[in-house]
Design a protein around this motif. Structure first.
Motif, PDB file in Angstrom:
ATOM      1  N   ALA A  56      29.883  29.634  35.358  1.00  0.00           N
ATOM      2  CA  ALA A  56      31.182  29.596  35.828  1.00  0.00           C
ATOM      3  C   ALA A  56      31.912  28.518  35.575  1.00  0.00           C
ATOM      4  N   PRO A  57      33.249  28.527  35.064  1.00  0.00           N
ATOM      5  CA  PRO A  57      34.041  27.604  34.756  1.00  0.00           C
ATOM      6  C   PRO A  57      34.146  26.403  35.819  1.00  0.00           C
ATOM      7  N   SER A  58      34.158  25.010  35.281  1.00  0.00           N
ATOM      8  CA  SER A  58      34.299  24.134  36.349  1.00  0.00           C
ATOM      9  C   SER A  58      35.619  23.854  36.704  1.00  0.00           C
ATOM     10  N   THR A  59      36.038  22.871  37.683  1.00  0.00           N
ATOM     11  CA  THR A  59      37.563  22.678  37.895  1.00  0.00           C
ATOM     12  C   THR A  59      38.276  22.228  36.783  1.00  0.00           C
ATOM     13  N   LEU A  60      37.633  21.382  35.961  1.00  0.00           N
ATOM     14  CA  LEU A  60      38.365  20.829  34.942  1.00  0.00           C
ATOM     15  C   LEU A  60      38.626  21.921  33.860  1.00  0.00           C
ATOM     16  N   GLU A  61      37.710  22.852  33.686  1.00  0.00           N
ATOM     17  CA  GLU A  61      37.773  23.744  32.723  1.00  0.00           C
ATOM     18  C   GLU A  61      38.845  24.914  33.201  1.00  0.00           C
ATOM     19  N   ARG A  62      38.683  25.105  34.603  1.00  0.00           N
ATOM     20  CA  ARG A  62      39.919  26.224  34.976  1.00  0.00           C
ATOM     21  C   ARG A  62      41.305  25.583  35.083  1.00  0.00           C
ATOM     22  N   ALA A  63      41.450  24.216  34.792  1.00  0.00           N
ATOM     23  CA  ALA A  63      42.691  23.545  34.846  1.00  0.00           C
ATOM     24  C   ALA A  63      43.410  23.749  33.242  1.00  0.00           C
ATOM     25  N   HIS A  64      42.349  24.430  32.350  1.00  0.00           N
ATOM     26  CA  HIS A  64      42.861  24.718  30.809  1.00  0.00           C
ATOM     27  C   HIS A  64      42.966  25.945  30.788  1.00  0.00           C
ATOM     28  N   ASP A  65      43.506  26.553  29.416  1.00  0.00           N
ATOM     29  CA  ASP A  65      43.333  27.909  29.103  1.00  0.00           C
ATOM     30  C   ASP A  65      42.102  28.335  29.118  1.00  0.00           C
TER      31      ASP A  65
ATOM     32  N   ASN B  64      25.448  30.948  24.498  1.00  0.00           N
ATOM     33  CA  ASN B  64      24.833  31.897  25.589  1.00  0.00           C
ATOM     34  C   ASN B  64      25.774  32.225  26.330  1.00  0.00           C
ATOM     35  N   ARG B  65      26.430  33.206  26.358  1.00  0.00           N
ATOM     36  CA  ARG B  65      27.737  33.872  26.905  1.00  0.00           C
ATOM     37  C   ARG B  65      28.855  33.078  26.299  1.00  0.00           C
ATOM     38  N   SER B  66      30.129  33.611  26.574  1.00  0.00           N
ATOM     39  CA  SER B  66      31.176  33.078  25.823  1.00  0.00           C
ATOM     40  C   SER B  66      32.467  33.241  26.367  1.00  0.00           C
ATOM     41  N   TRP B  67      33.611  33.410  25.613  1.00  0.00           N
ATOM     42  CA  TRP B  67      34.974  33.564  26.150  1.00  0.00           C
ATOM     43  C   TRP B  67      34.994  35.021  26.689  1.00  0.00           C
TER      44      TRP B  67
ATOM     45  N   VAL C 100      36.874  38.415  30.301  1.00  0.00           N
ATOM     46  CA  VAL C 100      37.354  39.698  30.162  1.00  0.00           C
ATOM     47  C   VAL C 100      36.148  40.831  30.708  1.00  0.00           C
ATOM     48  N   LEU C 101      35.162  39.987  31.543  1.00  0.00           N
ATOM     49  CA  LEU C 101      34.158  41.124  31.967  1.00  0.00           C
ATOM     50  C   LEU C 101      33.875  40.684  33.443  1.00  0.00           C
ATOM     51  N   VAL C 102      33.587  39.596  34.027  1.00  0.00           N
ATOM     52  CA  VAL C 102      33.538  39.167  35.303  1.00  0.00           C
ATOM     53  C   VAL C 102      34.490  39.525  36.178  1.00  0.00           C
ATOM     54  N   PRO C 103      35.785  38.819  35.795  1.00  0.00           N
ATOM     55  CA  PRO C 103      36.819  38.814  36.528  1.00  0.00           C
ATOM     56  C   PRO C 103      37.590  40.149  36.631  1.00  0.00           C
ATOM     57  N   ARG C 104      37.203  41.081  35.719  1.00  0.00           N
ATOM     58  CA  ARG C 104      37.718  42.366  35.439  1.00  0.00           C
ATOM     59  C   ARG C 104      37.005  43.277  36.501  1.00  0.00           C
ATOM     60  N   VAL C 105      35.717  43.170  36.690  1.00  0.00           N
ATOM     61  CA  VAL C 105      34.949  43.785  37.720  1.00  0.00           C
ATOM     62  C   VAL C 105      34.975  43.340  39.116  1.00  0.00           C
ATOM     63  N   GLN C 106      35.171  41.941  39.231  1.00  0.00           N
ATOM     64  CA  GLN C 106      35.363  41.413  40.322  1.00  0.00           C
ATOM     65  C   GLN C 106      36.744  40.604  40.421  1.00  0.00           C
TER      66      GLN C 106
ATOM     67  N   GLN D 227      42.211  36.509  41.018  1.00  0.00           N
ATOM     68  CA  GLN D 227      42.957  36.236  42.116  1.00  0.00           C
ATOM     69  C   GLN D 227      42.982  34.916  42.616  1.00  0.00           C
ATOM     70  N   ALA D 228      41.749  34.190  42.404  1.00  0.00           N
ATOM     71  CA  ALA D 228      41.600  32.762  42.825  1.00  0.00           C
ATOM     72  C   ALA D 228      41.925  31.902  41.642  1.00  0.00           C
ATOM     73  N   ALA D 229      42.016  32.323  40.411  1.00  0.00           N
ATOM     74  CA  ALA D 229      42.316  31.601  39.387  1.00  0.00           C
ATOM     75  C   ALA D 229      43.677  30.930  39.422  1.00  0.00           C
ATOM     76  N   PRO D 230      43.906  29.528  39.039  1.00  0.00           N
ATOM     77  CA  PRO D 230      45.177  28.761  39.063  1.00  0.00           C
ATOM     78  C   PRO D 230      45.980  29.351  37.953  1.00  0.00           C
ATOM     79  N   LEU D 231      46.634  30.592  37.964  1.00  0.00           N
ATOM     80  CA  LEU D 231      47.487  31.111  36.996  1.00  0.00           C
ATOM     81  C   LEU D 231      48.810  31.717  37.427  1.00  0.00           C
ATOM     82  N   PRO D 232      49.920  31.569  36.797  1.00  0.00           N
ATOM     83  CA  PRO D 232      51.175  31.862  37.398  1.00  0.00           C
ATOM     84  C   PRO D 232      51.034  33.483  37.710  1.00  0.00           C
TER      85      PRO D 232
END
Length: 296
Positions: free
Chosen positions: A105-114, A133-136, A140-146, A151-156
């Motif tokens: 799962a992305p870290s806080t720092l990683e979520r602050a980027h694209d 081992n896993r990738s970009w 398009v898998l985990v958040p699509r199913v969940q 919704q919790a991602a810091p996106l506009p």
């Protein structure tokens, strides 16, 4: 392995390779398929050793040539055998020439980027093999199913909508095309494990003490939504399979066969690059001879 079995193996691997995905569906790929190769487990292990030796030879050439890099992406449902495949296929390579990255799962720092940022910073340099081992594709898998994850991602709010999955897949396809144009040979592996075989492997993680550390309760959550995840994989493979970035849908119910198919794909792809050791100029050769004289 006889010449006939080798030919059958290569034909089987060709059916696993997806480059034109207009009508692709995982339902058409059996998880227990053996391709009628005629190989048994012992023969498969011997063939794997030979394929690993080929990869080792090509890695040395890759490093010396220093123009290409190789990126191997591994995706799968839980207990499909990604870790084992990576361990066995790359067991013969020089550790100095391969970079293995595992993405959780992305870290806080990683979520602050694209969503591509954390992958971009660990791309293999020229002359090296990168194993992810896993990738970009997780984005398009985990958040699509969940959906709660998205919704919790810091996106506009303006960029979050039903179109986001097609847009992300379009971005991934464009990024992989860009990498290929920069001399990155991309190989994407989906280890396709059957529902019953997955159940047995998850039970083994519970029943065998040495495997307890592998089990996570989240594995059961993902398993319960298997059809949705497979549907998401279908969409991802259809949108991003291309000759320069092929997917390999590997039947994973037989671990030994899955590892062999992956190794053959990697070895074959590297051999197709026609990697050569650098040749020295006449002046450099003369300098080497002078150095030899000084040492004798």
């Amino acid at each position: 392995m006889t010449a006939l079995n080798a030919e059958r193996l290569h034909r089987f691997l060709a059916t696993c390779r997806i480059t034109d995905s207009t009508s692709f569906s995982l339902e058409e790929h059996r998880t227990d398929d053996d391709g009628d190769t005629g190989l048994d487990k012992d023969e498969g292990k011997q063939a794997l050793e030979r394929a690993v030796a080929r990869i080792s030879d090509q890695q040395e050439r890759l490093y010396a040539d220093a123009r290409w890099s190789v990126l191997c992406i591994f995706q799968a449902l839980d207990a499909a055998g990604k870790d084992g495949a990576i361990k066995h296929v790359f067991s013969g390579v020089n550790p100095q020439g391969v970079d293995v990255e595992s993405f959780g799962a992305p870290s806080t720092l990683e979520r602050a980027h694209d969503f591509l940022w954390r992958h971009q910073v660990v791309m293999p340099r020229r002359g090296r093999i990168g194993v992810h081992n896993r990738s970009w594709y997780e984005e398009v898998l985990v958040p699509r199913v969940q959906p709660s994850i998205l919704q919790a991602a810091p996106l506009p709010a303006a960029v979050v909508g039903p179109q986001i999955w097609d847009e992300r897949l379009e971005d991934i396809a464009a990024y992989e095309r860009y990498l290929a144009r920069q001399g990155v040979r991309i190989l994407k592996f989906f280890l396709h494990v059957g529902e019953e075989e997955q159940r047995k492997r998850l039970l083994a993680r519970i029943d065998e003490g040495a495997k307890n550390w592998k089990f996570e309760e989240g594995d059961l959550v993902v398993r319960a939504r298997r059809p949705e995840y497979l549907s998401a994989y279908d969409a991802a493979i259809r949108a991003t399979a291309a000759p320069h970035a092929p997917w390999y849908v590997i039947p994973a119910d037989r671990k030994w066969l899955a590892r062999l198919l992956v190794a053959e794909a990697v070895a074959g792809a590297m051999e197709s690059l026609d990697l050569q050791f650098p040749t020295v100029s006449a002046a450099a050769r003369a300098a080497l001879l002078r150095a030899r004289d000084a040492l004798t």
